[in-house]
Structure formats: structure tokens, C-alpha cells
Design an enzyme around this catalytic site. Structure first.
Site, PDB file in Angstrom:
ATOM      1  N   CYS A 112       0.816  -1.228   0.000  1.00 35.43           N
ATOM      2  CA  CYS A 112       0.000   0.000   0.000  1.00 35.43           C
ATOM      3  C   CYS A 112       0.845   1.271   0.000  1.00 35.43           C
ATOM      4  CB  CYS A 112      -0.956  -0.004   1.185  1.00 35.43           C
ATOM      5  SG  CYS A 112      -2.073  -1.410   1.127  1.00 35.43           S
ATOM      6  N   HIS A 246      -2.991   7.152   2.346  1.00 30.29           N
ATOM      7  CA  HIS A 246      -3.496   5.859   1.865  1.00 30.29           C
ATOM      8  C   HIS A 246      -4.865   5.628   2.518  1.00 30.29           C
ATOM      9  CE1 HIS A 246      -4.086   1.754   1.024  1.00 30.29           C
ATOM     10  NE2 HIS A 246      -3.781   1.324   2.227  1.00 30.29           N
ATOM     11  N   ASN A 276     -10.161   0.126   0.344  1.00 37.01           N
ATOM     12  CA  ASN A 276      -8.700   0.110   0.302  1.00 37.01           C
ATOM     13  C   ASN A 276      -8.235  -0.479  -1.040  1.00 37.01           C
ATOM     14  OD1 ASN A 276      -5.975  -0.431   0.585  1.00 37.01           O
ATOM     15  ND2 ASN A 276      -6.151  -1.295   2.642  1.00 37.01           N
TER      16      ASN A 276
HETATM   17  N1  COA Z   1     -18.768  -7.872   9.893  1.00 44.12           N
HETATM   18  C1  COA Z   1     -19.225  -8.138  11.126  1.00 44.12           C
HETATM   19  N2  COA Z   1     -18.419  -8.511  12.131  1.00 44.12           N
HETATM   20  C2  COA Z   1     -17.112  -8.622  11.867  1.00 44.12           C
HETATM   21  C3  COA Z   1     -16.582  -8.370  10.586  1.00 44.12           C
HETATM   22  C4  COA Z   1     -17.478  -7.980   9.577  1.00 44.12           C
HETATM   23  N3  COA Z   1     -17.075  -7.694   8.319  1.00 44.12           N
HETATM   24  N4  COA Z   1     -15.241  -8.552  10.623  1.00 44.12           N
HETATM   25  C5  COA Z   1     -14.942  -8.918  11.881  1.00 44.12           C
HETATM   26  N5  COA Z   1     -16.068  -8.972  12.627  1.00 44.12           N
HETATM   27  C6  COA Z   1     -16.206  -9.306  14.049  1.00 44.12           C
HETATM   28  C7  COA Z   1     -15.061 -10.150  14.564  1.00 44.12           C
HETATM   29  O1  COA Z   1     -15.311 -11.511  14.277  1.00 44.12           O
HETATM   30  C8  COA Z   1     -15.097  -9.856  16.034  1.00 44.12           C
HETATM   31  O2  COA Z   1     -16.117 -10.623  16.617  1.00 44.12           O
HETATM   32  P1  COA Z   1     -15.911 -11.279  18.070  1.00 44.12           P
HETATM   33  O3  COA Z   1     -15.684 -10.118  19.002  1.00 44.12           O
HETATM   34  O4  COA Z   1     -17.199 -11.998  18.296  1.00 44.12           O
HETATM   35  O5  COA Z   1     -14.714 -12.155  17.945  1.00 44.12           O
HETATM   36  C9  COA Z   1     -15.552  -8.392  16.095  1.00 44.12           C
HETATM   37  O6  COA Z   1     -16.140  -8.112  14.805  1.00 44.12           O
HETATM   38  C10 COA Z   1     -14.439  -7.399  16.366  1.00 44.12           C
HETATM   39  O7  COA Z   1     -13.384  -7.685  15.490  1.00 44.12           O
HETATM   40  P2  COA Z   1     -12.084  -6.828  15.480  1.00 44.12           P
HETATM   41  O8  COA Z   1     -11.165  -7.350  14.406  1.00 44.12           O
HETATM   42  O9  COA Z   1     -11.516  -6.710  16.868  1.00 44.12           O
HETATM   43  O10 COA Z   1     -12.682  -5.407  15.033  1.00 44.12           O
HETATM   44  P3  COA Z   1     -12.004  -4.008  14.986  1.00 44.12           P
HETATM   45  O11 COA Z   1     -12.820  -3.052  15.736  1.00 44.12           O
HETATM   46  O12 COA Z   1     -10.521  -4.040  15.250  1.00 44.12           O
HETATM   47  O13 COA Z   1     -12.158  -3.628  13.432  1.00 44.12           O
HETATM   48  C11 COA Z   1     -10.902  -3.591  11.367  1.00 44.12           C
HETATM   49  C12 COA Z   1     -11.568  -4.454  12.440  1.00 44.12           C
HETATM   50  C13 COA Z   1     -10.238  -4.527  10.366  1.00 44.12           C
HETATM   51  C14 COA Z   1     -11.960  -2.755  10.672  1.00 44.12           C
HETATM   52  C15 COA Z   1      -9.845  -2.645  12.000  1.00 44.12           C
HETATM   53  O14 COA Z   1      -9.047  -3.349  12.918  1.00 44.12           O
HETATM   54  C16 COA Z   1      -8.969  -2.007  10.964  1.00 44.12           C
HETATM   55  O15 COA Z   1      -9.431  -1.275  10.119  1.00 44.12           O
HETATM   56  N6  COA Z   1      -7.647  -2.221  11.024  1.00 44.12           N
HETATM   57  C17 COA Z   1      -6.719  -1.647  10.082  1.00 44.12           C
HETATM   58  C18 COA Z   1      -6.817  -2.379   8.789  1.00 44.12           C
HETATM   59  C19 COA Z   1      -5.977  -1.755   7.707  1.00 44.12           C
HETATM   60  O16 COA Z   1      -5.764  -0.589   7.691  1.00 44.12           O
HETATM   61  N7  COA Z   1      -5.509  -2.602   6.805  1.00 44.12           N
HETATM   62  C20 COA Z   1      -4.809  -2.239   5.636  1.00 44.12           C
HETATM   63  C21 COA Z   1      -3.482  -1.650   5.883  1.00 44.12           C
HETATM   64  S1  COA Z   1      -2.707  -1.340   4.377  1.00 44.12           S
END
Ligand code: COA
Length: 319
Positions: A112, A246, A276
Site C-alpha cells: 500500500c 493511503h 482500500n
Molecule cells: N462484519 C461483522 N463482524 C465482523 C466483521 C465484519 N465484516 N469482521 C470482523 N467482525 C467481528 C469479529 O469476528 C469480532 O467478533 P468477536 O468479538 O465476536 O470475535 C468483532 O467483529 C471485532 O473484530 P475486530 O477485528 O476486533 O474489530 P475491529 O474493531 O478491530 O475492526 C478492522 C476491524 C479490520 C476494521 C480494524 O481493525 C482495521 O481497520 N484495522 C486496520 C486495517 C488496515 O488498515 N488494513 C490495511 C493496511 S494497508
């Protein structure tokens, strides 16, 4: 000698998939995706549509916009982390399709952060090798590299491309001011936080991610890199008209603005429309900002990105 942007063009695949569309086949909801990421929809390639196809269209538009003869291109740099094939490169295919008969072409794989890495390479070729006309293309199809049954990753990504015609210029008031690049491979070694599995059992493999770790590193490292590049160039946020980061997650971008006391209105955010799109996300956001009359010639822009590696970096340019 400066590296200036003559033209910039973008291309998005025609298929649009909303969060509601995803919730038809996946245990997810618009509410979950939107509140955690700011994403509302994404453009996705169709069967038989590849990264270089998107790049070729963006490249042709950028050349046409500049009314430029592609035979005068000396190099084509393609940033992609989702190339059609391991070889030939997307760069070679694009070179052959756009009539850039005298250009050498290659791909850059910096996930990215690939746009900022490619900008730094283009600048080195212009300053160090006396090149005058370089096409920089970012083309990405992350949708082909995710598991569409894994709701924790597939909802985050989209496909798209951007292309810039970069030229040398003696005009000191325009062009690229600085780039700063970083890599830290140790995070991935100790705790696989964002990676592609590589081919598995005849399939091209999938992307895995520890979202919370990536979220934390994205804020910390983009914060560090924008601070360092500004300080090293005797600039402050008061000198910056626009930040184009980004576009991974709106919450990451808002946190960055808050930490830097920088108004969110002066950050170009297209996460809602594009999701993304890896290295294509900054050119897509820049194209959006220009088309919508926000970014104008003479504006000073700060770019920043972080991606799998970890790789990250920032750039400052006067458009
Ligand atoms: N829909 C519904 N629930 C979802 C889901 C979706 N698409 N994806 C994950 N969940 C659930 C998980 O299973 C988890 O459930 P649980 O608590 O029962 O285990 C819950 O949501 C929380 O998951 P978590 O991963 O802790 O959520 P979060 O608040 O950290 O958000 C992201 C997840 C990915 C949105 C966030 O961490 C993020 O954006 N991170 C950065 C990603 C990024 O920038 N990547 C690219 C870099 S180049």
C-alpha cells in the site's frame, strides 16, 4: 531539476458492490463496516479483468490528457501488489499496449506504500539518470487476493488504478519536494500481521490480517513519517494545503488529523467510495480531489501511506 506532475488520470472497474450487497452473502452489515472503516462501497473487477487492464486505461487517459506522444516516454514504473501474473510484469504489458516503444518498464512491489516508493524511484531517475518523461501507474486488484468468505478481510478492499505523467522541470516552484521511505520486516517475522499466503493447492492464496495491530502501526508510523519529513524540510502543517493518505480506514485518518491538530476537511478522504485499493488509493484520491476542484495547481500536498511489510513513507509535493 524537479519532478513535476503533468497529468493524472484514474480508472475504476464498472462493477460497484455496496456493503448491503456484501451482507447478502456474508455475516456482516453496512452498519458494522461503515462505523469501523468509513467504507460504503467498492469497485471490483469482473472475471477476466486484471490489474494491467485497469492500468492501461488509466495510462491512456493520462497520456491523452497531456496530449503527449507515448513514444517519448523513457520509463514506465508500475506499482502493484496484485499483478496479473508473476511474469511478465504489468509494466511490460502496459508498455506494449500504449505504444511506449522507447520506454523501459518494471513493477514495484511495496504494497500500500507503493505509490510513494514509486514516486521516489521516478524522482531518482529524473535527477540521477537525466530522464525527462516517466509514466507512473498504480493498478491493483486486491479482490482477487482475498478470501470472499472471510468477513474480517474481504469487506475492506477494492480495485482501481491511477496514472501520472511525470516530467523533469527547471521550475523550482512546482513539483516533488521530498520523499521519505521506511521498512521494518521484523514485525511480520515475529507476528504475522498483514500478509498474503502465496499460492496454495492450485489457488493464488489469500490475505490474512491482524486488524488491530495494523491499525495501531498505521497511526504510529504515519504520524512519525509525516513529522520527520516536515521537520527535515523546514516545513510545518501550516505549509500544507492538503493531506492525501493511503485510504485504508477513515478512523485511522481521523486519528492522524486529531494527533496532528490538522483539520479533517483538508484531508482528501475517499475510503467511502473506493475502500482500500492498496497503492492505487493515493492517486485515486488525488484524482478525485482535482476533479472536484479541491486541489489546484500550486497547492502543497503531503502524502503518507503504510502497507504490508511493514513498509511506509511520506512525500511532499507542489502540484
Ligand atoms: N462484519 C461483522 N463482524 C465482523 C466483521 C465484519 N465484516 N469482521 C470482523 N467482525 C467481528 C469479529 O469476528 C469480532 O467478533 P468477536 O468479538 O465476536 O470475535 C468483532 O467483529 C471485532 O473484530 P475486530 O477485528 O476486533 O474489530 P475491529 O474493531 O478491530 O475492526 C478492522 C476491524 C479490520 C476494521 C480494524 O481493525 C482495521 O481497520 N484495522 C486496520 C486495517 C488496515 O488498515 N488494513 C490495511 C493496511 S494497508
Amino acid at each position: 531539476m524537479k519532478t513535476v506532475i503533468n497529468s493524472i488520470a484514474t480508472h475504476l472497474p464498472s462493477k460497484v458492490v455496496t456493503n448491503d450487497d456484501l451482507s447478502d452473502t456474508l455475516d456482516t452489515s453496512h452498519e458494522w463496516i461503515f462505523t469501523r472503516t468509513g467504507i460504503e462501497r467498492r469497485h471490483l473487477v469482473s472475471d477476466g479483468e486484471f490489474a494491467s487492464d485497469l492500468g492501461i486505461i488509466a495510462a491512456k487517459k493520462a497520456i491523452e490528457q497531456a496530449d503527449f506522444d507515448p513514444a517519448k516516454l523513457e520509463a514506465i514504473i508500475v506499482s502493484t501488489t496484485t499483478a496479473d501474473r508473476h511474469f511478465p510484469s504489468c509494466g511490460a504489458r502496459i508498455q506494449g499496449e500504449i505504444g511506449a516503444t522507447k520506454a523501459f518498464a518494471f513493477d514495484v512491489g511495496a504494497a500500500c506504500a507503493g505509490f510513494i516508493y514509486s514516486l521516489a524511484i521516478a524522482d531518482s531517475l529524473i535527477k540521477g539518470s537525466n530522464l525527462n518523461n516517466i509514466l507512473l501507474v498504480c493498478c491493483e486488484t486486491l479482490s482477487r487476493f482475498v478470501d470472499w468468505t472471510d468477513r474480517s478481510t474481504c469487506v475492506l478492499f477494492g480495485d482501481g488504478a491511477g496514472a501520472l505523467l511525470l516530467q523533469s522541470s527547471e521550475d523550482d516552484h512546482q513539483g516533488l519536494i521530498a520523499t521519505k521511505l521506511y521498512t521494518d520486516g521484523s514485525k511480520e517475522k515475529h507476528d504475522s500481521i498483514l500478509a498474503h499466503s502465496g499460492p496454495q493447492n492450485g489457488h493464488r492464496g489469500y490475505t490474512t490480517m491482524k486488524g488491530r495491530s495494523v491499525f495501531k502501526y498505521a497511526i504510529e508510523y504515519m504520524d512519525q513519517s509525516v513529522s520527520e519529513i516536515l521537520t527535515e524540510n523546514n516545513m510545518t502543517f501550516d505549509d500544507i494545503d492538503w493531506i492525501i493518505p493511503h485510504q485504508a480506514n477513515r478512523r485511522i485518518l481521523e486519528s492522524l488529523c486529531k494527533m496532528k491538530n490538522f483539520p479533517t476537511e483538508k484531508m482528501i478522504i475517499t475510503t467511502n467510495e473506493h475502500a482500500n485499493t492498496s497503492s492505487a488509493s493515493i492517486p485515486l484520491a488525488m484524482g478525485y480531489g482535482i476533479e472536484n476542484g479541491k486541489i489546484k495547481r500550486g497547492h502543497t500536498i503531503l502524502l503518507t501511506a503504510l502497507g504490508a511489510g511493514l513498509v511506509w513513507g511520506s512525500a511532499i509535493l507542489r502540484y
